[in-house]
Design a protein around this motif. Structure first.
Motif, PDB file in Angstrom:
ATOM      1  N   ASP A 151       1.792  -6.637  -9.065  1.00  0.00           N
ATOM      2  CA  ASP A 151       2.760  -7.258  -8.156  1.00  0.00           C
ATOM      3  C   ASP A 151       2.554  -8.768  -8.125  1.00  0.00           C
ATOM      4  O   ASP A 151       1.434  -9.248  -7.943  1.00  0.00           O
ATOM      5  N   GLU A 195      -4.030  -0.276  -7.055  1.00  0.00           N
ATOM      6  CA  GLU A 195      -3.668  -1.082  -5.907  1.00  0.00           C
ATOM      7  C   GLU A 195      -4.930  -1.341  -5.106  1.00  0.00           C
ATOM      8  O   GLU A 195      -5.855  -0.532  -5.130  1.00  0.00           O
ATOM      9  N   MET A 199      -1.437  -4.148  -2.314  1.00  0.00           N
ATOM     10  CA  MET A 199      -0.532  -4.602  -3.362  1.00  0.00           C
ATOM     11  C   MET A 199      -0.940  -4.002  -4.696  1.00  0.00           C
ATOM     12  O   MET A 199      -2.116  -3.734  -4.951  1.00  0.00           O
TER      13      MET A 199
END
Length: 553
Positions: A124, A110, A120
């Motif tokens: 994603d 992330e 994020m």
């Protein structure tokens, strides 16, 4: 009469020469015993968190798949990730594409998205919806490879031969997606909603063979199972429940571990996922999908990618020296053995090849290192942010100056980033304060790192190979050996230390010469080495074909 004989004799000679040339042509086209035929199935296996030293430390436990890989395959002993952020998504993207993060753009699991001003996941994708199997609810955000800037081996295979089938599966969406790439025939993972899932990036609705397997094999079937050591406890090294081991919520550090655990109704799924039984399930699903899709049994080349996640969960919870890690590996040995046996029977031993690697290793537990007299500890992201914000406030006034800290990356706010771009000296107080923090080895601004991928400074070079402009933070923080950046798990990974970078690179199949190889290698070599066997070009990558292990073709 004589002329007729001469003509007949000449015709006979021409016929004999033609026959000989025909036989020679057939001999050239047909592979000899020394020249293996091109495979019809390319298999990539990733074992999440498999440190290279496990292959020797725990080899007495192997009887099946891991034994076959370490005794009948080409094993590269000096395979290292050359970059800094040794984490799951980056590692799988590197294995899947043959490129490094500085090229493929997947820098971490992330990271901070400046436009959305939030953290994020690497997969994603708000434009994609989840497609669940079973009764589980769809996840709010779907998963895709839209942040991956280099095609995977599977992507290139599909582009070359549209009829090629691509099957990829793992417990983790990021592991599955980074092996499959941007599309696939059956791309499946275990979602946070406790059900198997894919997404609209890969299928508009549940894929029938996957749905059939999930329906016939409900995960809940393991709900009353207890995880205990499979072998005689005397065969495991060290002690059960060593220093610093703590296990996940619902378990303590001592065997046995009931999967039902205690607490909320969802606890079973979490514990099942963190046990070797999830690997067993995944191996069976892979074998069934090979049969259902006839992978490697047609006239085109197919792809199978399987990433086993249990070792990573277990390693984070119990540490690399635990009986839990050893038992997970002993069970994985059997799971891999069953998968290879299924491939032998379904595809044919000489029709598939396997490239195996790991996405990263893992550090020893800091508390155990400290007890042994080694310099070790934890430096939390919250500590980095607090120290850095205080230093910048003292030097430049009230902020905020720091937007987010993720692993080694410090992200500035928009205003602070603008001031740093105008004056590099603006970051000096931040660099000085973080450099003085216990457990920190190096701190430096990331501006211009993309030009220093060949730096003679090994830390700077590793950071440059993890750096992608526009995605990485403005400051890089490198921790000292045996220091880690979390207190939410027993131990972790993500550094440039050998225990994180040194992983197996193994090639198995009739195309390879078995043995131990001391040539320097990288997990980025897996994809190009498999690709060359089927004549598939892979331009624009960082990995190399490991020709040392290839039989003459």
């Amino acid at each position: 009469m004589v002329k007729l004989f001469i003509r007949n004799n000449k015709a006979r000679r021409v016929a004999l020469v033609a026959a000989a040339l025909s036989l020679l042509s057939v001999a050239i086209q047909q592979p000899s015993a020394q020249t293996p035929a091109a495979p019809k199935l390319l298999v990539i296996v990733v074992v999440d968190q498999l440190r290279f030293d496990y292959l020797d430390r725990y080899k007495s436990l192997w009887t099946a798949g891991l034994k076959r890989l370490t005794t009948e395959a080409a094993v590269f002993e000096r395979a290292y990730y050359p970059y800094l952020n040794t984490v799951t998504c980056s590692g799988h993207a590197t294995i899947g594409t043959g490129a490094l993060p500085a090229t493929h753009g997947v820098i971490m699991n992330e990271w901070w998205q400046r436009g959305q001003k939030r953290r994020m996941s690497c997969t994603d994708d708000p434009a994609i919806v989840s497609v669940p199997y079973g009764s589980g609810a769809a996840e709010r955000i779907g998963h895709s490879a839209h942040r991956l800037r280099v095609p995977t081996l599977a992507d290139r295979l599909r582009a070359s031969t549209p009829d090629s089938r691509v099957v990829a599966l793992s417990m983790k969406p990021r592991s599955t997606v980074m092996l499959a790439g941007h599309a696939g025939t059956a791309v499946t993972w275990f979602a946070d909603s406790n059900t198997w899932a894919t997404s609209s990036a890969f299928a508009a609705q549940p894929v029938a063979p996957v749905q059939a397997f999930v329906t016939a094999n409900p995960v809940e079937r393991d709900s009353n199972v207890t995880w205990d050591r499979m072998l005689d406890p005397a065969r495991y090294t060290g002690v059960d429940a060593g220093i610093g081991e703590r296990g996940p919520a619902g378990w303590n550090a001592l065997f046995p571990h009931p999967l039902q655990g205690s607490g909320s109704g969802n606890r079973f799924f979490d514990l099942w996922e963190r046990s070797p039984f999830s690997d067993v399930y995944l191996g069976k699903m892979a074998a069934q999908l090979v049969r259902d899709y006839q992978l490697g049994q047609r006239d085109v080349v197919d792809f199978l990618g399987v990433s086993f996640s249990a070792l990573d969960y277990v390693g984070h919870d119990f540490g690399p020296n635990s009986h839990e890690v050893q038992d997970t590996l002993a069970r994985l040995d059997r799971t891999l053995g069953d998968l290879f046996t299924a491939l032998d029977a379904t595809v044919g031993r000489d029709r598939y090849v396997v490239g195996l690697s790991a996405d990263h290793g893992v550090a020893d537990i800091p508390e155990a290192n400290t007890a042994a007299g080694r310099d070790a500890g934890r430096v939390l992201n919250a500590d980095i942010r607090r120290v850095g914000e205080d230093a910048m406030t003292a030097a430049h006034g009230v902020g905020p100056h720091i937007a987010h800290v993720e692993y080694t990356n410090v992200y500035l706010t928009d205003a602070a980033r603008g001031r740093a771009a105008a004056s590099p000296a603006y970051l000096a107080p931040l660099v000085r304060a973080l450099s003085a923090t216990p457990g920190v080895q190096r701190v430096f601004p990331s501006a211009g790192l993309e030009a220093r991928r060949m730096s003679s400074d090994p830390i700077e070079r590793a950071a440059a190979l993890s750096h992608f402009p526009g995605e990485s933070g403005e400051v890089v923080v490198v921790l000292k050996p045996n220091w880690i950046g979390t207190d939410t798990s027993t131990t972790t990974h993500g550094s440039l230390q050998p225990y994180d970078q040194h992983v197996p690179v193994i090639f198995m199949g009739t195309a390879f010469k078995p043995g131990r190889y001391t040539h320097p290698a990288s997990p980025a070599d897996v994809a190009p080495t498999l690709a060359v066997l089927v004549g598939l070009p892979m331009p624009g990558i960082d990995g190399q074909v490991r020709r040392e292990a290839l039989k003459p073709r």
